[in-house]
Design a protein around this motif. Sequence first.
Motif, short mmCIF file in Angstrom:
data_model
loop_
_atom_site.label_atom_id
_atom_site.label_comp_id
_atom_site.label_asym_id
_atom_site.label_seq_id
_atom_site.Cartn_x
_atom_site.Cartn_y
_atom_site.Cartn_z
N LEU A 109 -16.49 -11.64 2.15
CA LEU A 109 -16.41 -10.77 1.21
C LEU A 109 -17.41 -9.81 0.97
CD1 LEU A 109 -14.83 -12.76 -1.89
CD2 LEU A 109 -13.61 -11.48 -0.18
N ARG A 110 -18.79 -10.12 0.93
CA ARG A 110 -19.81 -9.48 1.30
C ARG A 110 -19.67 -8.46 2.36
NH1 ARG A 110 -25.75 -11.63 2.18
NH2 ARG A 110 -24.36 -12.38 3.96
N GLY A 111 -19.28 -8.90 3.59
CA GLY A 111 -18.96 -7.93 4.86
C GLY A 111 -18.10 -6.92 4.54
N SER A 112 -17.10 -7.07 3.69
CA SER A 112 -15.75 -6.36 3.16
C SER A 112 -16.13 -5.51 1.83
CB SER A 112 -14.90 -7.05 3.30
OG SER A 112 -14.51 -7.76 4.49
N VAL A 113 -17.30 -5.41 1.49
CA VAL A 113 -17.53 -4.64 0.17
C VAL A 113 -17.07 -3.26 0.07
CG1 VAL A 113 -19.23 -3.88 -1.52
CG2 VAL A 113 -19.41 -6.18 -0.68
N LEU A 114 -17.23 -2.64 1.14
CA LEU A 114 -16.69 -1.21 1.10
C LEU A 114 -15.33 -1.02 1.19
CD1 LEU A 114 -17.04 1.90 1.15
CD2 LEU A 114 -17.39 1.60 3.64
N PRO A 115 -14.47 -1.75 2.05
CA PRO A 115 -13.00 -1.64 1.90
C PRO A 115 -12.45 -2.25 0.68
CG PRO A 115 -13.72 -2.69 3.90
CD PRO A 115 -15.03 -2.43 3.28
N ILE A 116 -13.21 -3.32 -0.09
CA ILE A 116 -12.76 -3.62 -1.35
C ILE A 116 -12.84 -2.80 -2.37
CG2 ILE A 116 -13.35 -5.49 -2.89
CD1 ILE A 116 -13.88 -7.48 -0.86
N LEU A 117 -14.15 -2.04 -2.36
CA LEU A 117 -14.44 -0.78 -3.50
C LEU A 117 -13.34 0.40 -3.11
CD1 LEU A 117 -18.34 -0.88 -3.55
CD2 LEU A 117 -16.45 -1.92 -5.35
N VAL A 118 -13.24 0.66 -2.09
CA VAL A 118 -12.18 1.62 -1.84
C VAL A 118 -10.68 1.53 -2.19
CG1 VAL A 118 -11.11 3.04 0.15
CG2 VAL A 118 -13.54 2.64 0.28
N TRP A 119 -10.11 0.49 -1.66
CA TRP A 119 -8.89 -0.09 -2.18
C TRP A 119 -8.76 -0.39 -3.61
CZ3 TRP A 119 -5.34 1.89 0.28
CH2 TRP A 119 -5.42 2.27 1.64
N ALA A 120 -9.85 -0.84 -4.39
CA ALA A 120 -9.70 -1.03 -5.75
C ALA A 120 -9.63 0.29 -6.43
CB ALA A 120 -10.96 -1.97 -6.00
N GLY A 121 -10.51 1.27 -5.94
CA GLY A 121 -10.37 2.54 -6.31
C GLY A 121 -9.08 3.17 -6.11
N VAL A 122 -8.57 2.88 -4.97
CA VAL A 122 -7.33 3.63 -4.57
C VAL A 122 -6.24 3.02 -5.68
CG1 VAL A 122 -5.33 3.90 -2.93
CG2 VAL A 122 -7.42 4.35 -2.41
N GLY A 123 -6.25 1.71 -5.79
CA GLY A 123 -5.39 0.95 -6.80
C GLY A 123 -5.48 1.42 -8.20
N CYS A 124 -6.65 1.56 -8.73
CA CYS A 124 -6.83 2.16 -10.06
C CYS A 124 -6.41 3.49 -10.18
CB CYS A 124 -8.37 2.00 -10.61
SG CYS A 124 -8.84 0.45 -10.60
N PHE A 125 -6.51 4.38 -9.19
CA PHE A 125 -6.23 5.82 -9.18
C PHE A 125 -4.66 5.79 -9.25
CE2 PHE A 125 -4.96 9.55 -6.98
CZ PHE A 125 -5.51 10.48 -7.71
N VAL A 126 -3.97 5.11 -8.44
CA VAL A 126 -2.32 5.13 -8.60
C VAL A 126 -2.00 4.62 -9.83
CG1 VAL A 126 -2.12 5.42 -6.17
CG2 VAL A 126 -2.06 2.91 -6.92
N TYR A 127 -2.62 3.54 -10.16
CA TYR A 127 -2.08 2.78 -11.45
C TYR A 127 -2.25 3.83 -12.83
CZ TYR A 127 -2.02 -0.21 -15.47
OH TYR A 127 -1.68 -1.04 -16.74
N VAL A 128 -3.31 4.48 -12.66
CA VAL A 128 -3.33 5.63 -13.85
C VAL A 128 -2.67 6.94 -13.73
CG1 VAL A 128 -5.11 7.18 -14.97
CG2 VAL A 128 -5.72 4.64 -14.55
N LEU A 129 -2.84 7.18 -12.46
CA LEU A 129 -1.97 8.64 -12.02
C LEU A 129 -0.50 8.42 -12.17
CD1 LEU A 129 -2.64 11.57 -11.60
CD2 LEU A 129 -2.45 11.09 -9.13
N TYR A 130 -0.06 7.47 -11.46
CA TYR A 130 1.34 7.39 -11.30
C TYR A 130 1.99 6.32 -12.19
CZ TYR A 130 0.57 10.09 -7.00
OH TYR A 130 0.47 11.18 -6.27
N ASN A 131 2.05 5.16 -11.82
CA ASN A 131 2.68 4.20 -12.47
C ASN A 131 2.20 2.62 -12.20
OD1 ASN A 131 4.71 2.72 -13.77
ND2 ASN A 131 6.30 3.90 -12.83
N PRO A 132 2.18 1.92 -12.98
CA PRO A 132 1.74 0.33 -12.50
C PRO A 132 2.53 -0.25 -11.39
CG PRO A 132 1.78 0.39 -15.00
CD PRO A 132 2.44 1.84 -14.16
N LEU A 133 3.75 0.21 -11.12
CA LEU A 133 4.61 -0.27 -10.05
C LEU A 133 4.10 0.28 -8.66
CD1 LEU A 133 7.42 -1.71 -9.30
CD2 LEU A 133 8.53 0.61 -9.78
N VAL A 134 3.66 1.10 -8.73
CA VAL A 134 2.95 1.88 -7.55
C VAL A 134 1.89 0.85 -7.13
CG1 VAL A 134 1.85 3.87 -6.06
CG2 VAL A 134 3.92 4.15 -7.91
N ALA A 135 1.06 0.54 -8.02
CA ALA A 135 -0.12 -0.32 -7.85
C ALA A 135 0.43 -1.90 -7.29
CB ALA A 135 -1.16 -0.42 -8.89
#
Length: 103
Positions: A33-59
């Motif tokens: 997980l420590r070696g994958s911090v950047l991808p985890i943060l990027v995809w968590a940000g994308v998930g939060c973005f689509v959750y707020v902007l579109y719909n929880p279903l998209v997330a």
Amino acid sequence: MRPEHCSTRNHIEVWHDRALPSGPERIGFWVVLRGSVLPILVWAGVGCFVYVLYNPLVAMVLGGLFALSFVVGFGLRRRARHSVRCSVYGAVGGVLDKSMAGF
């Protein structure tokens, strides 16, 4: 494959190589997980973005794609006779590694 060689650097690739030990040795899940911090943060940000902007279903669909990718990666590693531990670590690292290929 011998169990003592299964969870080694040679079988688990994560996005940042510098987070891994210098030689072939057993690594823990936290190192993956420590070696994958950047991808985890990027995809968590994308998930939060689509959750707020579109719909929880998209997330949820995005999370489902990650879960499906994990299951496929785990299955392929088990079919190649890796241990369960190596398959879990490799599937997590592989999903995060391959998901960042477009970036």
